[in-house]
Design an enzyme around this catalytic site. Structure first.
Site, PDB file in Angstrom:
ATOM      1  NE  ARG A   7      -3.319   2.739   2.392  1.00 17.35           N
ATOM      2  CZ  ARG A   7      -3.688   3.470   3.419  1.00 17.35           C
ATOM      3  NH1 ARG A   7      -3.380   3.108   4.655  1.00 17.35           N
ATOM      4  NH2 ARG A   7      -4.364   4.598   3.228  1.00 17.35           N
ATOM      5  CG  HIS A   8      -0.787   4.977  -1.063  1.00 16.39           C
ATOM      6  ND1 HIS A   8      -0.883   5.913  -0.053  1.00 16.39           N
ATOM      7  CD2 HIS A   8      -2.062   4.613  -1.339  1.00 16.39           C
ATOM      8  CE1 HIS A   8      -2.141   6.104   0.262  1.00 16.39           C
ATOM      9  NE2 HIS A   8      -2.895   5.321  -0.500  1.00 16.39           N
ATOM     10  CD  GLU A  87      -8.261   2.940  -2.386  1.00 14.40           C
ATOM     11  OE1 GLU A  87      -8.642   1.884  -2.907  1.00 14.40           O
ATOM     12  OE2 GLU A  87      -7.799   3.006  -1.226  1.00 14.40           O
TER      13      GLU A  87
END
Length: 222
Positions: A7-8, A87
């Site tokens: 995940r970023h 997203e």
């Protein structure tokens, strides 16, 4: 095939507790720092490829995470973008406050996003969680079946809801969409793929101090 799905890192909108979705927000300094720390921990991994969401926060996370590996092995790692791992699209609700102290989402059923995500419909012009599952699972199934990637080690840089949607078929408890919480920023799930079959070997692994983990996404009474 070995997959590292991350995940970023944190962004300003994460820190402010606002819906981010397809808003193209870059990493803040903390987000960059977490990606660099994670990359240092993974510098011995011989990544062959980065596949990233085209949103800045995911691409920056991918680039920063493999930088130490690139230096260690003396080679540039190619990066490709895939819109299927973007997203959840919040549509006209992008940027609205979603915490108890700043709540602005015009949806009395907003908590369903956390308590019963599989049935959450989102904004009038956005996506449902089912939509995100369809596109992310399509991406994943195509990836693990690709004969060109069977001997590759790949970093996939994506987003919290997209990651949970993509990996739902692999979780032990598939009825729990969020698996207790949104993945922490720069959390990494490691997957081994053999003969087209994928298996999680590490879930939501963090490489920085646990005190830096913060779940901005709380179920609130609205």
């Amino acid at each position: 095939m070995k997959l590292y799905i991350i995940r970023h890192g944190e962004t300003k909108l994460n820190a402010l507790g606002r819906l981010q979705g397809w808003t193209d927000e870059p990493l803040n300094q903390n987000g960059k720092d977490l990606a660099i720390i994670t990359g240092e921990a993974l510098k011995e991994i011989p990544f062959d490829l980065v596949i990233t969401s085209p949103l800045k926060r995911a691409r920056e996370t991918g680039e920063l995470t493999v930088a130490a590996s690139e230096k260690n092995f003396g080679r540039k790692i190619p990066i490709i973008e895939d819109r299927r791992i973007m997203e959840f699209n919040w549509g006209c609700w992008e940027g609205l406050g979603c915490l108890e102290n700043n709540f602005e989402v015009p949806d009395p059923n907003y908590n369903i996003f956390y308590t019963d995500a599989f049935h959450y419909q989102g904004s009038p012009d956005g996506e449902s969680v089912a939509d995100v599952m369809e596109r992310t699972v399509d991406f994943f199934n195509e990836l693990i079946a690709n004969p060109d990637y069977q001997d590759k080690t790949i970093l996939i840089a994506t987003h919290g809801c997209a990651l949970r949607a993509m990996l739902n078929p692999l979780y032990e408890n598939r009825d729990s969409f969020w698996q207790e919480h949104v993945p922490y920023n720069c959390a990494v799930t490691i997957i081994d793929v053999q003969n087209g079959q994928a298996k999680i070997t590490a879930k939501d692994k963090i490489y920085y101090d646990e005190s830096l983990c913060f779940d901005h996404y709380k179920v609130i009474d609205k």
